[in-house]
Design a protein around this motif. Sequence first.
Motif, PDB file in Angstrom:
ATOM      1  N   LEU B 157      10.649   0.769  -1.315  1.00  0.00           N
ATOM      2  CA  LEU B 157      11.682   1.356  -2.170  1.00  0.00           C
ATOM      3  C   LEU B 157      12.800   1.876  -1.273  1.00  0.00           C
ATOM      4  O   LEU B 157      12.531   2.461  -0.224  1.00  0.00           O
ATOM      5  CB  LEU B 157      11.056   2.529  -2.932  1.00  0.00           C
ATOM      6  CG  LEU B 157      11.944   3.382  -3.820  1.00  0.00           C
ATOM      7  CD1 LEU B 157      12.333   2.614  -5.069  1.00  0.00           C
ATOM      8  CD2 LEU B 157      11.209   4.666  -4.212  1.00  0.00           C
ATOM      9  N   VAL B 158      14.044   1.644  -1.671  1.00  0.00           N
ATOM     10  CA  VAL B 158      15.161   2.214  -0.919  1.00  0.00           C
ATOM     11  C   VAL B 158      15.374   3.648  -1.411  1.00  0.00           C
ATOM     12  O   VAL B 158      15.542   3.884  -2.615  1.00  0.00           O
ATOM     13  CB  VAL B 158      16.449   1.384  -1.116  1.00  0.00           C
ATOM     14  CG1 VAL B 158      17.614   2.026  -0.367  1.00  0.00           C
ATOM     15  CG2 VAL B 158      16.231  -0.041  -0.626  1.00  0.00           C
ATOM     16  N   LEU B 159      15.329   4.576  -0.482  1.00  0.00           N
ATOM     17  CA  LEU B 159      15.422   5.986  -0.873  1.00  0.00           C
ATOM     18  C   LEU B 159      16.860   6.390  -1.143  1.00  0.00           C
ATOM     19  O   LEU B 159      17.798   5.848  -0.540  1.00  0.00           O
ATOM     20  CB  LEU B 159      14.826   6.865   0.230  1.00  0.00           C
ATOM     21  CG  LEU B 159      13.340   6.624   0.497  1.00  0.00           C
ATOM     22  CD1 LEU B 159      12.866   7.451   1.687  1.00  0.00           C
ATOM     23  CD2 LEU B 159      12.505   6.948  -0.753  1.00  0.00           C
ATOM     24  N   VAL B 160      17.021   7.337  -2.056  1.00  0.00           N
ATOM     25  CA  VAL B 160      18.347   7.890  -2.328  1.00  0.00           C
ATOM     26  C   VAL B 160      18.571   9.012  -1.341  1.00  0.00           C
ATOM     27  O   VAL B 160      17.966  10.091  -1.451  1.00  0.00           O
ATOM     28  CB  VAL B 160      18.436   8.410  -3.790  1.00  0.00           C
ATOM     29  CG1 VAL B 160      19.838   8.958  -4.053  1.00  0.00           C
ATOM     30  CG2 VAL B 160      18.092   7.313  -4.776  1.00  0.00           C
TER      31      VAL B 160
END
Lengths: 159, 162
Positions: B157-160
């Motif tokens: 998952l690409v983190l915010v």
Amino acid sequence: MGPDETLFRDHLESDAFLAGTARGKWRLHEGPEDIVWPNPIFWIQSAKEFSPSGGVFLRFDLQNYPQQAPTSCPWNVQSNTRLDYKEWPKGGGNVSRVFNSGWNGSALYAPCDRIAMVRHETWATIHSAWWWKSSFTFVRYLEFVHNCLNPAGHEEKGT
Amino acid sequence: MKTIEIFVTTVGAAAPKRLQLELEATVADLLKAAHANGEIEPGGEMLVFLEDEDEPLHHSRKLGDCAVQERAFLHCHKCRHISVTVNYNGTKEKKFAPSVTVARVLKWALKEFGLSGQDAEDKVLRTDAKGQPLEPGTHIGTLVARSCSLALYLTPLVLVEG
């Protein structure tokens, strides 16, 4: 009724919003007639590990929707006030990053939130699917929050 | 005559289409109604599946007789199965019905690659290694137009942040 509210009410009848409601992913708090514009309140489902009640209410500000991105804040619908920070969803992945009261106590740290978008232009590339565009509807914002609070790979503890 | 509201998705559709049909209507009626609204390409054999179910519904059956309930989600597709390949630190392959959700494929892939806990929670599926993560509720049939095969990538998952 202004064009922003008119369009929002049209989108409340959209298949995308109603499909999510049918799946139990989200719902409008109370009825469309109870909306105090520009601040509709939605409930969004959450894994209980992140929010013990199984969901969170968000009070939106949809002024100038959809040209202007939405912003929202976790809400206590009983007291009609901002949700106590201690009760904001917490968890891994993006949960505590998005629900980050230490950053801003009245908005979500999200690529589709107009307050968070300021000075985060790199998100337009990194999170291009979520970076708010005027062609979006508020359902996109709900999808972002729902995905954050319900990671597909997550399994409830004890199950 | 009782009418039910259902949601139908098909190839290329980003979101399911809401339809209202009588319980006495047949699966063929459902296909016709969906086609009338422009969701289905004319011509060719089209199969109808309930979400996450492996077997298609017979066209002659009534909705009320084949467990199509109020607010059911269905999928129309020409493929009987979609051969899904998931790439991570190796490759795993399995056939799924087109109505299977990305979430179900993800759970299968996590198990196949031996991932659990935090290692599993931060994984998403994409159609290319650097593309956008797929929505968990998406029917995999919407991701393939002509062929009956689908290559996916299991990625973090690409983190915010930033």
